[in-house]
Scaffold this motif. Structure first.
Motif, PDB file in Angstrom:
ATOM      1  N   LEU A   7       0.934  -1.333   0.060  1.00  0.00           N
ATOM      2  CA  LEU A   7       0.054  -0.077  -0.017  1.00  0.00           C
ATOM      3  C   LEU A   7       0.809   1.368  -0.065  1.00  0.00           C
ATOM      4  O   LEU A   7       0.567   2.179  -0.556  1.00  0.00           O
ATOM      5  CB  LEU A   7      -0.885   0.073   1.103  1.00  0.00           C
ATOM      6  N   ASP A   8       1.984   1.113   0.817  1.00  0.00           N
ATOM      7  CA  ASP A   8       2.700   2.534   0.890  1.00  0.00           C
ATOM      8  C   ASP A   8       3.701   2.723  -0.278  1.00  0.00           C
ATOM      9  O   ASP A   8       3.591   3.749  -0.853  1.00  0.00           O
ATOM     10  CB  ASP A   8       3.948   1.968   1.890  1.00  0.00           C
ATOM     11  N   GLN A   9       3.897   1.635  -1.123  1.00  0.00           N
ATOM     12  CA  GLN A   9       4.432   1.766  -2.430  1.00  0.00           C
ATOM     13  C   GLN A   9       3.502   2.145  -3.499  1.00  0.00           C
ATOM     14  O   GLN A   9       3.965   2.432  -4.765  1.00  0.00           O
ATOM     15  CB  GLN A   9       5.324   0.539  -2.593  1.00  0.00           C
ATOM     16  N   GLY A  10       2.317   2.160  -3.273  1.00  0.00           N
ATOM     17  CA  GLY A  10       1.248   2.306  -4.277  1.00  0.00           C
ATOM     18  C   GLY A  10       1.183   1.205  -5.215  1.00  0.00           C
ATOM     19  O   GLY A  10       0.466   1.356  -6.482  1.00  0.00           O
ATOM     20  N   LEU A  11       1.524   0.114  -4.959  1.00  0.00           N
ATOM     21  CA  LEU A  11       1.143  -1.369  -5.550  1.00  0.00           C
ATOM     22  C   LEU A  11      -0.128  -1.595  -5.915  1.00  0.00           C
ATOM     23  O   LEU A  11      -0.667  -2.222  -6.725  1.00  0.00           O
ATOM     24  CB  LEU A  11       2.172  -2.274  -5.413  1.00  0.00           C
ATOM     25  N   ILE A  12      -0.870  -1.406  -4.554  1.00  0.00           N
ATOM     26  CA  ILE A  12      -2.305  -2.021  -4.422  1.00  0.00           C
ATOM     27  C   ILE A  12      -2.949  -0.850  -3.735  1.00  0.00           C
ATOM     28  O   ILE A  12      -2.637   0.092  -3.442  1.00  0.00           O
ATOM     29  CB  ILE A  12      -2.385  -3.438  -3.595  1.00  0.00           C
ATOM     30  N   LYS A  13      -4.425  -1.144  -3.812  1.00  0.00           N
ATOM     31  CA  LYS A  13      -5.256  -0.388  -3.090  1.00  0.00           C
ATOM     32  C   LYS A  13      -6.608  -1.085  -2.446  1.00  0.00           C
ATOM     33  O   LYS A  13      -6.642  -2.179  -2.912  1.00  0.00           O
ATOM     34  CB  LYS A  13      -6.071   0.678  -4.272  1.00  0.00           C
ATOM     35  N   ARG A  14      -7.291  -0.589  -1.644  1.00  0.00           N
ATOM     36  CA  ARG A  14      -8.332  -0.971  -1.125  1.00  0.00           C
ATOM     37  C   ARG A  14      -9.625  -1.040  -2.154  1.00  0.00           C
ATOM     38  O   ARG A  14      -9.762   0.199  -2.461  1.00  0.00           O
ATOM     39  CB  ARG A  14      -8.675  -0.564   0.417  1.00  0.00           C
ATOM     40  N   TRP A  15     -10.161  -2.034  -2.491  1.00  0.00           N
ATOM     41  CA  TRP A  15     -11.136  -1.876  -3.578  1.00  0.00           C
ATOM     42  C   TRP A  15     -12.598  -1.843  -2.895  1.00  0.00           C
ATOM     43  O   TRP A  15     -13.430  -0.775  -3.421  1.00  0.00           O
ATOM     44  CB  TRP A  15     -11.002  -3.246  -4.364  1.00  0.00           C
ATOM     45  N   PHE A  16     -13.047  -2.921  -1.884  1.00  0.00           N
ATOM     46  CA  PHE A  16     -14.334  -2.790  -1.490  1.00  0.00           C
ATOM     47  C   PHE A  16     -14.180  -3.581  -0.171  1.00  0.00           C
ATOM     48  O   PHE A  16     -13.253  -4.346   0.218  1.00  0.00           O
ATOM     49  CB  PHE A  16     -15.430  -3.092  -2.369  1.00  0.00           C
ATOM     50  N   GLY A  17     -15.219  -3.380   0.494  1.00  0.00           N
ATOM     51  CA  GLY A  17     -15.577  -4.131   1.873  1.00  0.00           C
ATOM     52  C   GLY A  17     -14.868  -3.173   2.983  1.00  0.00           C
ATOM     53  O   GLY A  17     -13.622  -3.009   3.052  1.00  0.00           O
ATOM     54  N   ASP A  18     -15.853  -2.499   3.604  1.00  0.00           N
ATOM     55  CA  ASP A  18     -15.323  -1.749   4.751  1.00  0.00           C
ATOM     56  C   ASP A  18     -14.831  -2.474   6.103  1.00  0.00           C
ATOM     57  O   ASP A  18     -13.562  -2.375   6.730  1.00  0.00           O
ATOM     58  CB  ASP A  18     -16.369  -0.909   5.223  1.00  0.00           C
ATOM     59  N   GLU A  19     -15.410  -3.382   6.531  1.00  0.00           N
ATOM     60  CA  GLU A  19     -15.354  -4.279   7.542  1.00  0.00           C
ATOM     61  C   GLU A  19     -14.117  -5.329   7.324  1.00  0.00           C
ATOM     62  O   GLU A  19     -13.406  -5.594   8.180  1.00  0.00           O
ATOM     63  CB  GLU A  19     -16.343  -4.924   8.174  1.00  0.00           C
ATOM     64  N   TYR A  20     -14.175  -5.809   6.036  1.00  0.00           N
ATOM     65  CA  TYR A  20     -13.056  -6.915   5.679  1.00  0.00           C
ATOM     66  C   TYR A  20     -12.541  -6.396   4.228  1.00  0.00           C
ATOM     67  O   TYR A  20     -13.277  -7.043   3.308  1.00  0.00           O
ATOM     68  CB  TYR A  20     -14.076  -8.310   5.630  1.00  0.00           C
ATOM     69  N   PRO A  21     -11.680  -5.829   4.216  1.00  0.00           N
ATOM     70  CA  PRO A  21     -11.153  -5.109   3.048  1.00  0.00           C
ATOM     71  C   PRO A  21     -10.786  -5.956   1.976  1.00  0.00           C
ATOM     72  O   PRO A  21     -10.217  -7.177   2.360  1.00  0.00           O
ATOM     73  CB  PRO A  21     -10.119  -4.135   3.400  1.00  0.00           C
ATOM     74  N   ARG A  22     -11.434  -5.813   0.609  1.00  0.00           N
ATOM     75  CA  ARG A  22     -10.708  -6.518  -0.230  1.00  0.00           C
ATOM     76  C   ARG A  22      -9.580  -5.515  -1.009  1.00  0.00           C
ATOM     77  O   ARG A  22      -9.874  -4.437  -1.547  1.00  0.00           O
ATOM     78  CB  ARG A  22     -11.620  -7.013  -1.424  1.00  0.00           C
ATOM     79  N   TYR A  23      -8.561  -6.261  -1.321  1.00  0.00           N
ATOM     80  CA  TYR A  23      -7.332  -5.267  -1.929  1.00  0.00           C
ATOM     81  C   TYR A  23      -7.208  -5.768  -3.613  1.00  0.00           C
ATOM     82  O   TYR A  23      -7.302  -7.250  -3.570  1.00  0.00           O
ATOM     83  CB  TYR A  23      -6.153  -5.713  -1.211  1.00  0.00           C
ATOM     84  N   THR A  24      -6.795  -5.043  -4.148  1.00  0.00           N
ATOM     85  CA  THR A  24      -6.433  -5.315  -5.782  1.00  0.00           C
ATOM     86  C   THR A  24      -5.236  -4.426  -6.069  1.00  0.00           C
ATOM     87  O   THR A  24      -4.923  -3.532  -5.491  1.00  0.00           O
ATOM     88  CB  THR A  24      -7.618  -5.147  -6.410  1.00  0.00           C
ATOM     89  N   ALA A  25      -4.703  -5.221  -7.209  1.00  0.00           N
ATOM     90  CA  ALA A  25      -3.488  -4.192  -7.509  1.00  0.00           C
ATOM     91  C   ALA A  25      -4.150  -3.042  -8.315  1.00  0.00           C
ATOM     92  O   ALA A  25      -5.100  -3.079  -9.051  1.00  0.00           O
ATOM     93  CB  ALA A  25      -2.626  -5.202  -8.410  1.00  0.00           C
ATOM     94  N   VAL A  26      -3.336  -2.060  -8.486  1.00  0.00           N
ATOM     95  CA  VAL A  26      -3.773  -0.772  -9.270  1.00  0.00           C
ATOM     96  C   VAL A  26      -3.499  -0.737 -10.678  1.00  0.00           C
ATOM     97  O   VAL A  26      -4.392   0.117 -11.356  1.00  0.00           O
ATOM     98  CB  VAL A  26      -3.072   0.665  -8.699  1.00  0.00           C
ATOM     99  N   ASP A  27      -2.839  -1.527 -11.164  1.00  0.00           N
ATOM    100  CA  ASP A  27      -2.611  -1.879 -12.699  1.00  0.00           C
ATOM    101  C   ASP A  27      -2.945  -3.140 -13.017  1.00  0.00           C
ATOM    102  O   ASP A  27      -2.288  -3.657 -14.202  1.00  0.00           O
ATOM    103  CB  ASP A  27      -1.127  -1.336 -13.174  1.00  0.00           C
TER     104      ASP A  27
END
Length: 321
Positions: free
Chosen positions: A75-95
């Motif tokens: 996250l700090d490197q900007g490789l991924i982001k939180r996509w959806f799910g507030d209580e239980y986040p789903r992460y995905t790559a930005v590119d």
């Protein structure tokens, strides 16, 4: 002939994780090989005209503290982001998910388009052979391909494998998944975040609009079918049409520009190994790992990106030198 301290067969997430762990240990005399044209395994992204579509893993979740620390770094490197799910986040790559795999594999000595067909154990370790007639020597070997592929390789090899461990491998069963990939000329009416996985027609697992997901400049949609449905129609040549029939009320098929089909033969393990790795020989020189190898205390009890990460990490720590 080249010589390596360790060869990792399979450049999916477990293989990449293990390779990076070995490099951190100072073991740079390693080789990561894969039969595909790219690293990442199911961290797969495909170009569709001027757009993109993730057609393997769409996101990942975090359950363990050690994986959370890794994810925070991404996250700090900007490789991924939180996509959806507030209580239980789903992460995905930005590119696109494959971009994450490629970034993590930078600096790892890698040989792609390399299918290992045979391994022969000798006094110095192992001699590996690929389908092009190349061969090399490796002190140790880590196998991280899907378990059925590990079994097939072992059958064609001359290596010592403990029978009880081999029987554990044979119990692992994988389910297939079909993914329809569709390119549209105009935006869809799917939700703002581009993800749907509830109240879908029977046999359908999820839909993803990659333009709304944020990885595509054009409207591309992936439709994932469930394992039972995929197994029922596996090998049929009209699968894309069947998927469109299922999704007829969700998308404007008159606006369709192009379509593709992805077959994942080993998408999800139905039965898993209740250990994050297996020492095949009992000597710490030939080890199997992967997303189907789960720690005994694994809460999710299913294959996923986190299980691949933990398996690769644990396997790398297990090897003794």
């Amino acid at each position: 002939m080249n010589n390596y301290e360790i060869t990792i067969v399979g450049a999916g997430f477990s293989g990449i994780t293990a390779a990076n762990r070995f490099l951190k240990q100072g073991r740079k005399d390693l080789l990561l090989v894969d039969k595909s044209k790219s690293v990442g395994g199911r961290l797969a992204t495909r170009r569709v005209a001027g757009g993109k579509a993730d057609h393997g893993a769409q996101f990942f979740t975090v359950r363990t503290k050690e994986f959370e620390e890794e994810v925070e770094g991404w996250l700090d490197q900007g490789l991924i982001k939180r996509w959806f799910g507030d209580e239980y986040p789903r992460y995905t790559a930005v590119d696109g998910m494959n971009s994450l795999a490629k970034h993590l594999a930078k600096g790892i000595p890698t040989s792609l388009h390399t299918t290992v067909t045979r391994i022969v154990q000798n006094t110095s370790g192992f001699r590996l052979y690929d389908e092009n007639g190349n061969e090399w020597q490796s002190e140790k070997v880590l196998l991280t391909m899907p378990v059925p592929q590990i079994i097939e390789l072992l059958k064609d090899s001359e290596v010592r494998v403990d029978s009880s461990v081999y029987n554990q491998l044979k119990k692992v069963v994988f389910e297939p998944t079909y993914v329809g990939i569709y390119k549209f000329n105009h935006p869809t009416n799917l939700p703002e975040d581009g993800h749907v996985d509830t109240d879908l027609p029977e046999g359908m697992e999820r839909m993803v609009d990659h333009e709304k997901k944020g990885i595509s400049k054009e409207t591309t949609v992936s439709i994932y079918m469930k394992p039972d449905w995929s197994r029922k129609y596996y090998g049929e040549d009209y699968v894309l049409s069947l998927i469109k029939e299922k999704a007829v009320s969700y998308l404007d098929w008159k606006d369709l520009e192009s379509e593709q089909l992805k077959r994942w033969r080993y998408a999800q393990a139905k039965n898993v190994v209740q250990s994050s790795y297996l020492d095949l020989s009992g000597e710490g020189t030939l080890v199997a790992a992967g997303d189907a190898f789960l720690r005994e205390n694994d809460e999710a009890k299913r294959t996923r990106l986190e299980s691949a990460y933990l398996s690769g990490k644990d396997a790398a720590a297990y090897f003794s030198w």
